[in-house]
Design an enzyme around this catalytic site. Structure first.
Site, PDB file in Angstrom:
ATOM      1  N   ASP A 263      -3.271   4.286  -3.507  1.00 51.55           N
ATOM      2  CA  ASP A 263      -2.961   2.946  -4.007  1.00 51.55           C
ATOM      3  C   ASP A 263      -3.743   1.962  -3.141  1.00 51.55           C
ATOM      4  O   ASP A 263      -3.457   1.812  -1.951  1.00 51.55           O
ATOM      5  CB  ASP A 263      -1.449   2.705  -3.883  1.00 51.55           C
ATOM      6  CG  ASP A 263      -1.007   1.393  -4.516  1.00 51.55           C
ATOM      7  OD1 ASP A 263      -1.860   0.658  -5.042  1.00 51.55           O
ATOM      8  OD2 ASP A 263       0.207   1.107  -4.466  1.00 51.55           O
TER       9      ASP A 263
ATOM     10  N   GLU B 156      -5.068  -4.069  -0.080  1.00 55.36           N
ATOM     11  CA  GLU B 156      -4.123  -2.958   0.095  1.00 55.36           C
ATOM     12  C   GLU B 156      -4.847  -1.687   0.507  1.00 55.36           C
ATOM     13  O   GLU B 156      -5.942  -1.399   0.016  1.00 55.36           O
ATOM     14  CB  GLU B 156      -3.385  -2.719  -1.226  1.00 55.36           C
ATOM     15  CG  GLU B 156      -2.405  -1.573  -1.220  1.00 55.36           C
ATOM     16  CD  GLU B 156      -1.706  -1.409  -2.566  1.00 55.36           C
ATOM     17  OE1 GLU B 156      -0.608  -0.841  -2.594  1.00 55.36           O
ATOM     18  OE2 GLU B 156      -2.282  -1.855  -3.592  1.00 55.36           O
TER      19      GLU B 156
ATOM     20  N   HIS C 175       6.382   3.990  -5.965  1.00 56.69           N
ATOM     21  CA  HIS C 175       7.287   3.212  -5.119  1.00 56.69           C
ATOM     22  C   HIS C 175       8.428   4.130  -4.704  1.00 56.69           C
ATOM     23  O   HIS C 175       9.381   4.332  -5.454  1.00 56.69           O
ATOM     24  CB  HIS C 175       7.827   1.983  -5.871  1.00 56.69           C
ATOM     25  CG  HIS C 175       6.790   0.938  -6.113  1.00 56.69           C
ATOM     26  ND1 HIS C 175       6.884  -0.003  -7.118  1.00 56.69           N
ATOM     27  CD2 HIS C 175       5.627   0.672  -5.492  1.00 56.69           C
ATOM     28  CE1 HIS C 175       5.820  -0.790  -7.096  1.00 56.69           C
ATOM     29  NE2 HIS C 175       5.045  -0.393  -6.115  1.00 56.69           N
TER      30      HIS C 175
ATOM     31  N   GLU D  68       0.216  -3.375   1.757  1.00 59.83           N
ATOM     32  CA  GLU D  68      -0.407  -4.418   0.932  1.00 59.83           C
ATOM     33  C   GLU D  68       0.203  -5.769   1.269  1.00 59.83           C
ATOM     34  O   GLU D  68       1.387  -5.871   1.578  1.00 59.83           O
ATOM     35  CB  GLU D  68      -0.244  -4.110  -0.553  1.00 59.83           C
ATOM     36  CG  GLU D  68       1.181  -3.968  -1.045  1.00 59.83           C
ATOM     37  CD  GLU D  68       1.247  -3.617  -2.525  1.00 59.83           C
ATOM     38  OE1 GLU D  68       0.443  -4.161  -3.312  1.00 59.83           O
ATOM     39  OE2 GLU D  68       2.114  -2.802  -2.897  1.00 59.83           O
TER      40      GLU D  68
ATOM     41  N   ASP E 127      -6.275  -3.774  -8.797  1.00 60.42           N
ATOM     42  CA  ASP E 127      -5.359  -2.807  -8.182  1.00 60.42           C
ATOM     43  C   ASP E 127      -5.245  -1.602  -9.108  1.00 60.42           C
ATOM     44  O   ASP E 127      -4.780  -1.728 -10.243  1.00 60.42           O
ATOM     45  CB  ASP E 127      -3.991  -3.481  -7.988  1.00 60.42           C
ATOM     46  CG  ASP E 127      -3.021  -2.651  -7.148  1.00 60.42           C
ATOM     47  OD1 ASP E 127      -3.382  -1.532  -6.757  1.00 60.42           O
ATOM     48  OD2 ASP E 127      -1.909  -3.146  -6.890  1.00 60.42           O
TER      49      ASP E 127
ATOM     50  N   HIS F  98       4.929  -0.293   0.459  1.00 62.52           N
ATOM     51  CA  HIS F  98       5.944   0.707   0.080  1.00 62.52           C
ATOM     52  C   HIS F  98       5.498   2.100   0.485  1.00 62.52           C
ATOM     53  O   HIS F  98       4.300   2.386   0.640  1.00 62.52           O
ATOM     54  CB  HIS F  98       6.170   0.679  -1.433  1.00 62.52           C
ATOM     55  CG  HIS F  98       4.881   0.688  -2.234  1.00 62.52           C
ATOM     56  ND1 HIS F  98       4.285   1.849  -2.638  1.00 62.52           N
ATOM     57  CD2 HIS F  98       4.080  -0.326  -2.649  1.00 62.52           C
ATOM     58  CE1 HIS F  98       3.174   1.548  -3.304  1.00 62.52           C
ATOM     59  NE2 HIS F  98       3.012   0.240  -3.314  1.00 62.52           N
TER      60      HIS F  98
END
Length: 440
Positions: free
Chosen positions: A212, A421, A289, A314, A201, A281
């Site tokens: 992300d 994700e 976040h 994710e 990640d 998120h």
């Protein structure tokens, strides 16, 4: 399917076969076919990932003129305004069908095209960096070496330039029952093994717009169903996300898909569970976040996704209890975006806070970066910015609410976890999966 079969399926078409041709014609056609296949190979790539969990070719970026391994900054491969678009889908729900033809929404989208292009710049960089990562991940690699190779390639391909461009957050390489937020500290000699399940990640940012995206690595085929569960659940989460979608209902759709799977490991069958206290998120500029969480289990949260928002969708699958706790030595931190004004008495804490603000702002960082000669950024810092004897100051800043610590998140020991994700933009006319690649 074997690697050879994959190559055949990718590069040969049954329609090209010459039936009952004279020997000389057959020979000529075979020669033409080889040339054609060679050209296709050069345009699409040939190298398969050395592990399970992703598809495509690790050198597929050569179709853009990239070298193998990649060394050309992504901005040199595409003109401004031409970075590849992600996968586009209509927003779910009959109430959104008008968006595809609405001139008002199309005009609004055109007004935001420069923003979308910067996000696509970050996304294409992420794709090429993760392809590089997928080419080097093999049993026996030290995780700290892997993380530093990924991060250095990220810096190189995005042309790191302080807050303008760079790494979005440290590379996570969480193993087995560790679900997230693990990256090695200096001196950690953990080596990747054949029987490990690793979540990779990492993030790339351009003008604070963070991509992300994550995938899972496994070598042993007995983990295939665990990886398939997380991948399918993430795909379902992406599918049902969109303008006016309710967060609790998205969680329910994810949970239904995830928990339809089971996996047999060492002869024992486990139901696959969602890790219920981990979420997707929303993402804001320089803030990984942001204000909204996307659950991966059903909830009563009626909060809606809104036009213009960016989300990381994710999901986390587990063979354990489906609940994680903080444990192990922390390595990842971030400056709180709403940090209180606190008078600091410890001089080292003041110095470290100044360094973090100047170097990372509110983007997450890790201890390894503080110990680099440039202190974590060759652009934002003068020479000699390496931080030493900073651990007490780090703890002091966390205790005062100025920094947030992100320790590793663990399910029960002996269990296995998987993650996939994607980053999506809720554009006015459609939903764009900007991080989509041919790998996942």
């Amino acid at each position: 399917m074997t690697p050879d079969e994959v190559l055949v399926e990718s590069f040969e078409s049954p329609n090209e076969t010459v039936v009952n041709a004279p020997p000389q014609v057959e020979k000529t056609n075979a020669k033409k076919k080889r040339k054609k296949n060679k050209k296709k190979t050069a345009l699409t790539g040939t190298k398969l990932p050395p592990f399970r969990g992703v598809g495509g070719f690790t050198d597929s970026y050569i179709k853009y003129g990239q070298t193998e391994p990649p060394t050309i900054p992504v901005s040199k491969l595409f003109a401004v305004g031409s970075f590849p678009k992600g996968e586009e889908h209509p927003h779910p729900g009959d109430f959104n069908t008008y968006r595809t033809t609405s001139e008002e929404k199309r005009a609004l989208e055109r007004a935001n095209e420069a923003l979308y292009d910067r996000i696509r710049y970050a996304a294409e960089t992420h794709r090429q960096v993760r392809k590089f990562a997928q080419s080097i991940i093999k049993p026996g690699i030290r995780l700290i070496d892997m993380c530093e190779a990924i991060e250095n390639k990220n810096r190189e391909l995005v042309e790191e330039a302080g807050f303008a461009r760079g790494i979005g957050f440290p590379t996570g390489c969480s193993l087995n029952h560790i679900a997230a937020h693990y990256t090695p500290n200096t001196g950690d000699d953990t080596v990747l093994k054949y029987g490990d399940v690793m979540k990779v990640d990492f993030g790339t940012q351009v003008d604070g717009r963070i991509i992300d995206s994550a995938f899972t690595v496994a070598f042993d085929p007995q983990f295939d169903n665990l990886l398939a569960a997380a991948k399918a659940a993430t795909e379902e989460g992406v599918k049902v996300s969109g303008i006016d979608a309710r967060l609790g209902e998205i969680g329910g759709a994810i949970q239904e898909v995830m928990e339809s799977y089971e996996v047999t490991i060492e002869g024992k069958t486990y139901p696959v569970k969602c890790i219920r206290n981990l979420n997707g998120h929303s993402i804001d500029p320089y803030l990984i976040h942001a204000g909204k969480s996307v659950p991966i289990v059903k909830s009563d949260d009626n909060t809606k996704m809104e036009e213009g928002e960016i989300f990381a969708i994710e999901t986390f699958a587990s063979t354990g209890r489906g609940y994680v706790v903080n444990d192990m030595e922390c390595s990842i931190y971030a400056k709180a975006h709403d940090a209180p004004h606190v008078p600091l008495r410890l001089p080292r804490a003041k110095k470290l806070l100044s360094h973090v603000s100047r170097t990372f702002g509110t983007l997450p960082f890790c201890c390894r970066w503080l110990e680099r000669e440039d202190g974590g950024s060759a652009t934002n810092n003068p020479k000699g910015a390496k931080q030493e004897k900073y651990k007490i100051a780090l703890k002091n800043l966390v205790d005062n609410g100025l920094l947030i610590d992100y320790p590793p998140l663990l399910d029960v020991r002996g269990s296995y976890t998987a993650q996939y994700e994607h980053t999506i933009i809720l554009r006015p006319t459609c939903k764009e999966i900007v991080s989509r690649g041919d790998d996942y």
